[in-house]
Design an enzyme around this catalytic site. Structure first.
Site, PDB file in Angstrom:
ATOM      1  N   SER A   3       0.810  -1.230   0.000  1.00 49.88           N
ATOM      2  CA  SER A   3       0.000   0.000   0.000  1.00 49.88           C
ATOM      3  C   SER A   3       0.838   1.271   0.000  1.00 49.88           C
ATOM      4  O   SER A   3       1.914   1.338   0.614  1.00 49.88           O
ATOM      5  CB  SER A   3      -0.869  -0.011   1.259  1.00 49.88           C
ATOM      6  OG  SER A   3      -1.448   1.258   1.474  1.00 49.88           O
ATOM      7  N   GLU A  22       0.144   3.619   1.764  1.00 50.66           N
ATOM      8  CA  GLU A  22       0.211   4.042   3.170  1.00 50.66           C
ATOM      9  C   GLU A  22       1.614   3.818   3.739  1.00 50.66           C
ATOM     10  O   GLU A  22       1.980   4.411   4.751  1.00 50.66           O
ATOM     11  CB  GLU A  22      -0.790   3.251   4.006  1.00 50.66           C
ATOM     12  CG  GLU A  22      -2.183   3.842   4.044  1.00 50.66           C
ATOM     13  CD  GLU A  22      -2.266   5.157   4.790  1.00 50.66           C
ATOM     14  OE1 GLU A  22      -1.844   5.206   5.952  1.00 50.66           O
ATOM     15  OE2 GLU A  22      -2.748   6.145   4.212  1.00 50.66           O
ATOM     16  N   TYR A  70      -1.562   0.200  10.678  1.00 45.87           N
ATOM     17  CA  TYR A  70      -1.813  -0.438   9.376  1.00 45.87           C
ATOM     18  C   TYR A  70      -0.603  -0.266   8.459  1.00 45.87           C
ATOM     19  O   TYR A  70      -0.123  -1.234   7.848  1.00 45.87           O
ATOM     20  CB  TYR A  70      -3.059   0.191   8.732  1.00 45.87           C
ATOM     21  CG  TYR A  70      -3.269  -0.209   7.282  1.00 45.87           C
ATOM     22  CD1 TYR A  70      -3.893  -1.399   6.934  1.00 45.87           C
ATOM     23  CD2 TYR A  70      -2.830   0.630   6.241  1.00 45.87           C
ATOM     24  CE1 TYR A  70      -4.078  -1.758   5.605  1.00 45.87           C
ATOM     25  CE2 TYR A  70      -3.013   0.285   4.912  1.00 45.87           C
ATOM     26  CZ  TYR A  70      -3.635  -0.913   4.595  1.00 45.87           C
ATOM     27  OH  TYR A  70      -3.802  -1.264   3.276  1.00 45.87           O
TER      28      TYR A  70
END
Ligand code: NAP
Ligand code: G4F
Length: 334
Positions: free
Chosen positions: A123, A125, A147
Protein backbone atom coordinates in the site's frame (compact mmCIF):
# COMPACT_ATOMS: atom_id res chain seq x y z
CA UNK A 1 -6.66 -23.98 -17.38
CA UNK A 2 -4.68 -21.97 -14.79
CA UNK A 3 -5.83 -21.90 -11.16
CA UNK A 4 -5.74 -18.65 -9.19
CA UNK A 5 -6.14 -18.50 -5.42
CA UNK A 6 -7.48 -15.24 -3.94
CA UNK A 7 -7.67 -14.26 -0.27
CA UNK A 8 -10.09 -11.46 0.61
CA UNK A 9 -12.89 -12.40 -1.80
CA UNK A 10 -15.56 -10.66 0.31
CA UNK A 11 -13.74 -7.32 -0.08
CA UNK A 12 -13.73 -4.73 -2.86
CA UNK A 13 -10.64 -5.88 -4.77
CA UNK A 14 -11.34 -9.60 -4.35
CA UNK A 15 -14.59 -9.30 -6.27
CA UNK A 16 -13.09 -7.25 -9.14
CA UNK A 17 -10.03 -9.50 -9.42
CA UNK A 18 -12.15 -12.66 -9.44
CA UNK A 19 -14.29 -11.20 -12.25
CA UNK A 20 -11.20 -10.28 -14.24
CA UNK A 21 -9.56 -13.71 -13.85
CA UNK A 22 -12.79 -15.58 -14.69
CA UNK A 23 -13.04 -13.51 -17.87
CA UNK A 24 -9.47 -14.55 -18.73
CA UNK A 25 -10.43 -18.25 -18.37
CA UNK A 26 -8.93 -19.01 -14.93
CA UNK A 27 -10.33 -21.42 -12.39
CA UNK A 28 -10.71 -19.11 -9.37
CA UNK A 29 -10.44 -20.52 -5.87
CA UNK A 30 -11.50 -17.84 -3.40
CA UNK A 31 -10.89 -17.91 0.34
CA UNK A 32 -13.15 -16.35 2.95
CA UNK A 33 -12.98 -16.59 6.72
CA UNK A 34 -15.67 -18.11 8.84
CA UNK A 35 -18.32 -15.63 9.95
CA UNK A 36 -21.68 -16.01 11.69
CA UNK A 37 -23.05 -13.51 9.17
CA UNK A 38 -21.06 -13.98 5.93
CA UNK A 39 -21.44 -11.15 3.42
CA UNK A 40 -21.21 -12.51 -0.12
CA UNK A 41 -22.92 -9.53 -1.73
CA UNK A 42 -19.86 -8.25 -3.63
CA UNK A 43 -19.36 -11.52 -5.50
CA UNK A 44 -22.94 -12.91 -5.53
CA UNK A 45 -23.20 -12.29 -9.30
CA UNK A 46 -20.25 -14.64 -9.99
CA UNK A 47 -20.54 -17.02 -7.03
CA UNK A 48 -21.59 -20.00 -9.15
CA UNK A 49 -18.36 -19.68 -11.18
CA UNK A 50 -16.06 -19.55 -8.14
CA UNK A 51 -14.70 -22.32 -5.93
CA UNK A 52 -15.25 -20.91 -2.45
CA UNK A 53 -13.14 -22.27 0.39
CA UNK A 54 -12.72 -21.35 4.05
CA UNK A 55 -9.51 -20.26 5.73
CA UNK A 56 -8.09 -17.47 7.85
CA UNK A 57 -4.84 -15.46 7.75
CA UNK A 58 -4.68 -16.01 11.52
CA UNK A 59 -4.65 -19.80 11.06
CA UNK A 60 -1.48 -21.20 9.49
CA UNK A 61 -2.88 -24.72 9.16
CA UNK A 62 -5.86 -23.57 7.09
CA UNK A 63 -3.55 -21.82 4.60
CA UNK A 64 -1.30 -24.87 4.33
CA UNK A 65 -4.28 -27.19 3.85
CA UNK A 66 -5.83 -25.05 1.09
CA UNK A 67 -2.64 -24.54 -0.92
CA UNK A 68 -1.88 -28.29 -0.66
CA UNK A 69 -5.38 -29.08 -1.89
CA UNK A 70 -5.65 -26.63 -4.80
CA UNK A 71 -1.97 -26.27 -5.87
CA UNK A 72 -2.66 -22.89 -7.52
CA UNK A 73 -0.54 -21.36 -10.29
CA UNK A 74 -1.10 -17.83 -9.00
CA UNK A 75 -1.85 -16.58 -5.48
CA UNK A 76 -3.21 -13.12 -4.74
CA UNK A 77 -3.03 -12.16 -1.06
CA UNK A 78 -5.62 -9.39 -0.76
CA UNK A 79 -6.94 -10.18 2.71
CA UNK A 80 -6.17 -7.64 5.44
CA UNK A 81 -7.62 -5.49 8.17
CA UNK A 82 -7.51 -2.64 5.67
CA UNK A 83 -9.13 0.33 7.44
CA UNK A 84 -6.41 2.72 8.61
CA UNK A 85 -8.54 4.46 11.27
CA UNK A 86 -9.50 1.10 12.85
CA UNK A 87 -5.83 0.10 13.01
CA UNK A 88 -5.29 2.75 15.73
CA UNK A 89 -8.01 1.09 17.83
CA UNK A 90 -6.99 -2.52 17.03
CA UNK A 91 -3.23 -2.33 16.47
CA UNK A 92 -2.46 -5.89 17.61
CA UNK A 93 -5.19 -7.48 15.50
CA UNK A 94 -4.11 -5.37 12.52
CA UNK A 95 -0.48 -6.46 12.98
CA UNK A 96 -1.53 -10.12 13.23
CA UNK A 97 -3.67 -10.08 10.06
CA UNK A 98 -2.14 -7.39 7.85
CA UNK A 99 1.49 -7.99 8.87
CA UNK A 100 2.07 -11.48 10.20
CA UNK A 101 -0.71 -12.85 7.96
CA UNK A 102 1.57 -12.18 4.97
CA UNK A 103 4.35 -14.23 6.56
CA UNK A 104 1.88 -17.07 7.18
CA UNK A 105 0.86 -16.96 3.50
CA UNK A 106 4.50 -16.91 2.35
CA UNK A 107 5.32 -19.91 4.54
CA UNK A 108 2.32 -21.79 3.18
CA UNK A 109 3.43 -20.98 -0.38
CA UNK A 110 7.05 -21.96 0.32
CA UNK A 111 6.05 -25.31 1.80
CA UNK A 112 3.01 -26.27 -0.32
CA UNK A 113 3.17 -24.41 -3.66
CA UNK A 114 6.72 -23.09 -4.14
CA UNK A 115 6.31 -22.80 -7.92
CA UNK A 116 3.23 -20.58 -7.60
CA UNK A 117 3.46 -16.89 -8.46
CA UNK A 118 2.57 -14.73 -5.44
CA UNK A 119 1.08 -11.23 -5.29
CA UNK A 120 1.12 -9.20 -2.05
CA UNK A 121 -1.30 -6.28 -1.69
CA UNK A 122 1.06 -3.60 -0.41
CA UNK A 123 0.00 0.00 0.00
CA UNK A 124 0.92 3.63 -0.58
CA UNK A 125 0.21 4.04 3.17
CA UNK A 126 3.78 2.71 3.59
CA UNK A 127 5.06 6.09 2.28
CA UNK A 128 3.14 7.88 5.07
CA UNK A 129 5.03 11.06 5.92
CA UNK A 130 6.40 11.19 2.41
CA UNK A 131 10.11 11.65 1.70
CA UNK A 132 9.50 12.84 -1.87
CA UNK A 133 6.68 13.62 -4.29
CA UNK A 134 5.67 11.81 -6.39
CA UNK A 135 6.27 8.52 -4.61
CA UNK A 136 7.80 5.66 -6.57
CA UNK A 137 9.23 2.16 -5.91
CA UNK A 138 12.50 3.63 -4.61
CA UNK A 139 10.93 6.16 -2.19
CA UNK A 140 11.78 5.29 1.45
CA UNK A 141 8.89 4.30 3.72
CA UNK A 142 7.70 6.26 6.78
CA UNK A 143 4.36 4.71 7.81
CA UNK A 144 1.99 6.75 10.00
CA UNK A 145 -0.38 4.09 11.39
CA UNK A 146 -0.32 0.54 12.75
CA UNK A 147 -1.81 -0.44 9.38
CA UNK A 148 1.05 1.22 7.50
CA UNK A 149 3.62 -0.41 9.78
CA UNK A 150 2.03 -3.84 9.20
CA UNK A 151 2.05 -3.29 5.42
CA UNK A 152 5.76 -2.43 5.51
CA UNK A 153 6.37 -5.74 7.33
CA UNK A 154 4.33 -7.61 4.68
CA UNK A 155 6.18 -5.83 1.88
CA UNK A 156 9.64 -6.70 3.17
CA UNK A 157 8.58 -10.28 3.99
CA UNK A 158 7.59 -10.63 0.33
CA UNK A 159 10.88 -9.15 -0.91
CA UNK A 160 12.79 -11.38 1.53
CA UNK A 161 11.09 -14.61 0.35
CA UNK A 162 11.84 -13.64 -3.25
CA UNK A 163 15.51 -13.11 -2.41
CA UNK A 164 15.91 -16.06 0.01
CA UNK A 165 13.99 -18.82 -1.74
CA UNK A 166 13.90 -17.63 -5.35
CA UNK A 167 10.11 -17.49 -5.12
CA UNK A 168 8.15 -15.52 -7.72
CA UNK A 169 6.83 -12.99 -5.21
CA UNK A 170 5.66 -9.49 -6.21
CA UNK A 171 4.60 -6.58 -4.06
CA UNK A 172 2.08 -4.21 -5.64
CA UNK A 173 2.35 -0.79 -3.98
CA UNK A 174 -1.13 0.40 -4.78
CA UNK A 175 -2.43 3.90 -4.21
CA UNK A 176 -6.06 4.38 -3.15
CA UNK A 177 -8.53 2.74 -5.50
CA UNK A 178 -12.26 2.99 -5.11
CA UNK A 179 -15.52 1.82 -6.66
CA UNK A 180 -19.22 1.41 -5.95
CA UNK A 181 -18.15 -1.73 -4.03
CA UNK A 182 -15.90 0.21 -1.64
CA UNK A 183 -16.69 -0.27 2.07
CA UNK A 184 -18.93 2.44 3.52
CA UNK A 185 -16.35 3.48 6.15
CA UNK A 186 -13.78 4.69 3.58
CA UNK A 187 -14.07 8.39 2.80
CA UNK A 188 -14.97 8.18 -0.90
CA UNK A 189 -17.86 5.78 -0.42
CA UNK A 190 -18.95 7.57 2.75
CA UNK A 191 -19.24 10.73 0.66
CA UNK A 192 -20.98 9.13 -2.35
CA UNK A 193 -23.50 7.32 -0.15
CA UNK A 194 -24.21 10.45 1.90
CA UNK A 195 -24.67 12.55 -1.24
CA UNK A 196 -27.35 10.09 -2.36
CA UNK A 197 -28.89 9.94 1.14
CA UNK A 198 -29.04 13.75 1.27
CA UNK A 199 -30.55 13.96 -2.23
CA UNK A 200 -33.23 11.44 -1.18
CA UNK A 201 -33.99 13.31 2.04
CA UNK A 202 -32.71 10.53 4.33
CA UNK A 203 -30.24 12.82 6.15
CA UNK A 204 -29.21 16.48 6.21
CA UNK A 205 -25.53 16.27 7.05
CA UNK A 206 -22.22 14.61 6.25
CA UNK A 207 -19.70 14.62 9.12
CA UNK A 208 -16.08 14.17 8.02
CA UNK A 209 -12.58 14.54 9.46
CA UNK A 210 -9.61 16.09 7.66
CA UNK A 211 -10.94 17.72 4.46
CA UNK A 212 -7.47 18.79 3.33
CA UNK A 213 -5.90 15.31 3.12
CA UNK A 214 -4.90 14.56 -0.47
CA UNK A 215 -4.98 11.16 -2.15
CA UNK A 216 -4.17 9.69 -5.56
CA UNK A 217 -7.56 8.03 -6.19
CA UNK A 218 -8.17 5.55 -9.03
CA UNK A 219 -10.77 2.91 -9.98
CA UNK A 220 -10.41 -0.58 -8.45
CA UNK A 221 -11.31 -2.28 -11.76
CA UNK A 222 -8.21 -0.72 -13.35
CA UNK A 223 -5.94 -1.76 -10.48
CA UNK A 224 -6.82 -5.49 -10.48
CA UNK A 225 -5.64 -5.61 -14.13
CA UNK A 226 -2.27 -4.40 -12.86
CA UNK A 227 -2.10 -7.11 -10.16
CA UNK A 228 -2.58 -9.79 -12.82
CA UNK A 229 -0.02 -8.21 -15.17
CA UNK A 230 2.64 -8.29 -12.41
CA UNK A 231 2.34 -12.09 -12.20
CA UNK A 232 2.58 -12.51 -16.01
CA UNK A 233 5.97 -10.77 -16.34
CA UNK A 234 9.15 -12.84 -16.83
CA UNK A 235 10.62 -11.75 -13.48
CA UNK A 236 9.12 -10.95 -10.10
CA UNK A 237 9.39 -7.33 -8.97
CA UNK A 238 7.62 -4.55 -7.07
CA UNK A 239 5.44 -1.95 -8.79
CA UNK A 240 3.59 1.24 -7.90
CA UNK A 241 0.07 1.53 -9.35
CA UNK A 242 -1.38 5.04 -9.25
CA UNK A 243 -3.06 7.63 -11.47
CA UNK A 244 -0.42 10.36 -11.10
CA UNK A 245 -2.99 12.93 -9.94
CA UNK A 246 -3.89 14.01 -6.42
CA UNK A 247 -7.06 15.59 -5.01
CA UNK A 248 -8.27 16.60 -1.56
CA UNK A 249 -11.20 15.12 0.33
CA UNK A 250 -12.79 18.57 -0.07
CA UNK A 251 -12.49 18.36 -3.88
CA UNK A 252 -14.07 14.88 -3.82
CA UNK A 253 -16.99 16.40 -1.87
CA UNK A 254 -17.30 19.37 -4.25
CA UNK A 255 -17.59 17.17 -7.35
CA UNK A 256 -19.83 14.55 -5.71
CA UNK A 257 -22.36 17.13 -4.43
CA UNK A 258 -22.23 19.14 -7.68
CA UNK A 259 -23.14 15.95 -9.57
CA UNK A 260 -26.62 16.14 -7.98
CA UNK A 261 -26.85 19.94 -8.22
CA UNK A 262 -25.92 20.62 -4.56
CA UNK A 263 -23.19 22.67 -2.84
CA UNK A 264 -21.11 20.58 -0.42
CA UNK A 265 -20.64 23.60 1.90
CA UNK A 266 -24.34 23.43 2.80
CA UNK A 267 -24.06 19.85 4.13
CA UNK A 268 -20.49 18.94 5.15
CA UNK A 269 -19.42 19.50 8.77
CA UNK A 270 -16.09 18.65 10.38
CA UNK A 271 -16.15 16.31 13.38
CA UNK A 272 -12.78 15.79 15.11
CA UNK A 273 -13.76 12.22 15.98
CA UNK A 274 -12.78 11.33 12.40
CA UNK A 275 -9.26 12.79 12.78
CA UNK A 276 -6.40 10.29 13.13
CA UNK A 277 -3.63 10.37 15.75
CA UNK A 278 -1.18 10.73 12.85
CA UNK A 279 -2.29 11.65 9.34
CA UNK A 280 -0.94 10.93 5.86
CA UNK A 281 -1.38 14.40 4.36
CA UNK A 282 -0.42 13.82 0.73
CA UNK A 283 -0.13 10.85 -1.59
CA UNK A 284 0.76 11.12 -5.27
CA UNK A 285 2.16 8.14 -7.15
CA UNK A 286 4.46 7.72 -10.12
CA UNK A 287 3.52 4.49 -11.88
CA UNK A 288 5.81 4.93 -14.89
CA UNK A 289 7.58 1.62 -14.09
CA UNK A 290 4.27 -0.28 -14.35
CA UNK A 291 3.50 1.59 -17.57
CA UNK A 292 6.88 0.93 -19.18
CA UNK A 293 7.41 -2.68 -18.02
CA UNK A 294 3.86 -4.04 -17.81
CA UNK A 295 2.00 -1.73 -20.19
CA UNK A 296 -0.42 -0.82 -17.37
CA UNK A 297 -2.36 2.43 -17.53
CA UNK A 298 -5.53 3.34 -15.62
CA UNK A 299 -8.59 4.17 -17.75
CA UNK A 300 -11.00 5.93 -15.36
CA UNK A 301 -10.15 9.51 -14.33
CA UNK A 302 -11.01 11.23 -11.04
CA UNK A 303 -14.20 12.95 -12.22
CA UNK A 304 -15.39 9.69 -13.85
CA UNK A 305 -14.72 7.79 -10.62
CA UNK A 306 -16.63 10.24 -8.41
CA UNK A 307 -19.61 10.29 -10.76
CA UNK A 308 -19.62 6.47 -11.10
CA UNK A 309 -19.78 6.10 -7.31
CA UNK A 310 -22.49 8.71 -6.78
CA UNK A 311 -24.56 7.27 -9.66
CA UNK A 312 -24.39 3.78 -8.14
CA UNK A 313 -25.59 5.02 -4.73
CA UNK A 314 -28.41 6.99 -6.40
CA UNK A 315 -29.45 3.98 -8.53
CA UNK A 316 -29.63 1.72 -5.50
CA UNK A 317 -32.28 4.02 -4.07
CA UNK A 318 -34.11 4.53 -7.37
CA UNK A 319 -34.58 0.77 -7.94
CA UNK A 320 -36.18 0.57 -4.49
CA UNK A 321 -38.82 2.97 -5.82
CA UNK A 322 -37.61 6.02 -3.82
CA UNK A 323 -37.55 9.52 -5.36
CA UNK A 324 -35.09 12.36 -4.66
CA UNK A 325 -36.33 15.34 -2.68
CA UNK A 326 -33.32 17.69 -3.15
CA UNK A 327 -31.04 18.76 -5.98
CA UNK A 328 -31.35 17.18 -9.41
CA UNK A 329 -30.66 13.71 -10.78
CA UNK A 330 -27.72 13.47 -13.21
CA UNK A 331 -28.92 13.32 -16.83
CA UNK A 332 -28.25 9.60 -17.34
CA UNK A 333 -30.41 8.66 -14.35
CA UNK A 334 -33.52 10.77 -15.01
P1 NAP B 1 -11.33 -4.76 1.91
O1 NAP B 1 -12.52 -4.43 1.08
O2 NAP B 1 -11.27 -4.24 3.30
O3 NAP B 1 -11.21 -6.36 1.95
C1 NAP B 1 -10.39 -7.00 2.89
C2 NAP B 1 -10.64 -8.49 2.82
O4 NAP B 1 -9.80 -9.16 3.77
C3 NAP B 1 -12.08 -8.92 3.16
O5 NAP B 1 -12.49 -9.94 2.29
C4 NAP B 1 -11.93 -9.46 4.58
O6 NAP B 1 -12.90 -10.43 4.94
C5 NAP B 1 -10.58 -10.13 4.46
N1 NAP B 1 -10.00 -10.48 5.75
C6 NAP B 1 -9.84 -9.67 6.83
N2 NAP B 1 -9.28 -10.36 7.84
C7 NAP B 1 -9.08 -11.63 7.39
C8 NAP B 1 -8.53 -12.82 7.97
N3 NAP B 1 -8.09 -12.84 9.23
N4 NAP B 1 -8.47 -13.94 7.21
C9 NAP B 1 -8.94 -13.92 5.95
N5 NAP B 1 -9.49 -12.86 5.35
C10 NAP B 1 -9.55 -11.71 6.07
O7 NAP B 1 -9.99 -4.30 1.19
P2 NAP B 1 -9.75 -3.92 -0.37
O8 NAP B 1 -10.01 -2.47 -0.55
O9 NAP B 1 -10.43 -4.91 -1.23
O10 NAP B 1 -8.16 -4.09 -0.46
C11 NAP B 1 -7.57 -5.35 -0.78
C12 NAP B 1 -6.15 -5.37 -0.26
O11 NAP B 1 -5.40 -4.32 -0.85
C13 NAP B 1 -6.00 -5.17 1.24
O12 NAP B 1 -4.89 -5.94 1.67
C14 NAP B 1 -5.69 -3.70 1.39
O13 NAP B 1 -4.96 -3.46 2.58
C15 NAP B 1 -4.84 -3.48 0.15
N6 NAP B 1 -4.85 -2.15 -0.41
C16 NAP B 1 -6.02 -1.55 -0.71
C17 NAP B 1 -6.02 -0.30 -1.31
C18 NAP B 1 -7.32 0.40 -1.68
O14 NAP B 1 -7.27 1.60 -1.93
N7 NAP B 1 -8.44 -0.32 -1.77
C19 NAP B 1 -4.81 0.33 -1.60
C20 NAP B 1 -3.62 -0.32 -1.28
C21 NAP B 1 -3.66 -1.57 -0.70
P3 NAP B 1 -14.21 -10.06 5.84
O15 NAP B 1 -15.25 -9.63 4.87
O16 NAP B 1 -14.50 -11.36 6.50
O17 NAP B 1 -13.82 -8.96 6.78
O1 G4F C 1 -10.71 6.58 2.75
P1 G4F C 1 -9.69 6.50 3.82
O2 G4F C 1 -10.11 5.88 5.09
O3 G4F C 1 -8.45 5.78 3.16
P2 G4F C 1 -6.90 5.72 3.54
O4 G4F C 1 -6.67 6.00 4.97
O5 G4F C 1 -6.17 6.56 2.56
O6 G4F C 1 -6.57 4.17 3.30
C1 G4F C 1 -7.02 3.50 2.13
O7 G4F C 1 -6.04 3.62 1.12
C2 G4F C 1 -4.79 2.99 1.43
C3 G4F C 1 -3.86 3.25 0.24
O8 G4F C 1 -3.20 4.48 0.41
C4 G4F C 1 -5.03 1.52 1.65
F1 G4F C 1 -3.85 0.89 1.88
C5 G4F C 1 -5.97 1.33 2.82
O9 G4F C 1 -6.25 -0.06 2.99
C6 G4F C 1 -7.28 2.05 2.50
O10 G4F C 1 -7.89 1.39 1.41
O11 G4F C 1 -9.15 7.96 4.16
C7 G4F C 1 -8.63 8.81 3.15
C8 G4F C 1 -8.38 10.21 3.74
C9 G4F C 1 -7.60 10.19 5.06
O12 G4F C 1 -6.63 11.21 5.03
C10 G4F C 1 -8.63 10.51 6.12
O13 G4F C 1 -8.12 11.18 7.27
O14 G4F C 1 -9.65 10.78 4.06
C11 G4F C 1 -9.56 11.41 5.33
N1 G4F C 1 -10.90 11.51 5.91
C12 G4F C 1 -11.51 12.68 6.22
N2 G4F C 1 -12.71 12.42 6.76
C13 G4F C 1 -11.69 10.50 6.25
C14 G4F C 1 -12.85 11.06 6.79
N3 G4F C 1 -11.55 9.15 6.14
C15 G4F C 1 -12.57 8.37 6.55
N4 G4F C 1 -12.47 7.03 6.39
N5 G4F C 1 -13.70 8.88 7.11
C16 G4F C 1 -13.89 10.24 7.26
O15 G4F C 1 -14.92 10.69 7.77
Amino acid sequence: MKTAFITGITGQDGSYLAEHLLNLGYKVVAMMRRSATPDTSRFAHIEDRLTICHGDLLDQSSLMRLLAEYKPDEIYNLAAQSFVHASFHEPIHTSEVTGLGVMRMLEAVRLQAPEARFYQASSSEMFGDVFETPQRETTPFHPRSPYGVAKVYGHFATVNYRESYDMFACSGILFNHESPRRGLEFVTRKISDHVAAIAFGETNQLALGNLDARRDWGFAGDYVRGMHLMLQHATADDYVLSTGTTQSVREFCRIAFAHVGLNYEDYVVVNPKFFRPAEVELLLGDSSKAKNVLGWVPEIDFQGLVEMMVDADLKRRLVMGNRPTRGSLPEGLV
